[in-house]
Design a protein around this motif. Structure first.
Motif, short mmCIF file in Angstrom:
data_model
loop_
_atom_site.label_atom_id
_atom_site.label_comp_id
_atom_site.label_asym_id
_atom_site.label_seq_id
_atom_site.Cartn_x
_atom_site.Cartn_y
_atom_site.Cartn_z
N ARG A 38 0.85 -1.19 0.00
CA ARG A 38 0.00 0.00 0.00
C ARG A 38 0.88 1.24 0.00
NH1 ARG A 38 -2.45 -0.42 6.10
NH2 ARG A 38 -0.57 0.22 7.25
N ARG A 45 5.74 3.31 -0.84
CA ARG A 45 4.94 2.09 -0.95
C ARG A 45 5.53 1.06 0.02
NH1 ARG A 45 3.42 0.08 -6.89
NH2 ARG A 45 3.03 2.34 -6.91
N TYR A 97 -3.93 0.47 -2.60
CA TYR A 97 -3.47 -0.89 -2.34
C TYR A 97 -3.13 -1.56 -3.66
CZ TYR A 97 -4.73 -0.38 2.50
OH TYR A 97 -4.78 0.04 3.81
#
Length: 128
Positions: A38, A45, A97
């Motif tokens: 995510r 990330r 996500y």
């Protein structure tokens, strides 16, 4: 062509649950391991969870252990669905996500660069 397509994102309430899905069309069940990452606004990330396809063993980031569950269902030899069940949502879990796939990730499952296939992401917005 191998594709990863995420779905299931959207608005959610704090304290609630949400499941995001990844359609891993064409990803060979015997080769690729799968993971979820995510990316929150303004942040890097980050790794969340991975599943080793050969034996189903799962791995989680320490920060989310107990809050997320990764699972995989093989419909046939050519199509696999990978899920991420999220419980006890908090606003800080607002993020895009991403589903990802990589080869032989058992010892490197949390290293982003080892994943060679990525989806475009599905956005989850948690409000209080």
């Amino acid at each position: 062509q191998v594709q990863l397509v995420e779905s299931g994102g959207g608005p959610a309430q704090a304290g609630g649950s949400l499941r995001v899905s990844c359609d891993a069309s064409g990803v060979s069940a015997s080769i690729y391991d799968m993971g979820w990452f995510r990316q929150a606004p303004g942040k890097e990330r980050e790794f969340l969870a991975a599943i080793i396809r050969r034996d189903g063993i799962t791995y989680y980031a320490d920060s989310v252990r107990g809050q997320l569950t990764i699972s995989s269902v093989s419909r046939d030899n050519a199509k696999v669905m990978v899920y991420l069940q999220m419980n006890s949502l908090i606003p800080e879990t607002t993020a895009v996500y991403y589903c990802a796939a990589g080869y032989r990730l058992r010892t490197v499952y949390n290293i982003k660069s080892r994943y060679t296939l990525w989806g475009h992401g599905t956005k989850v917005t948690v409000s209080s």
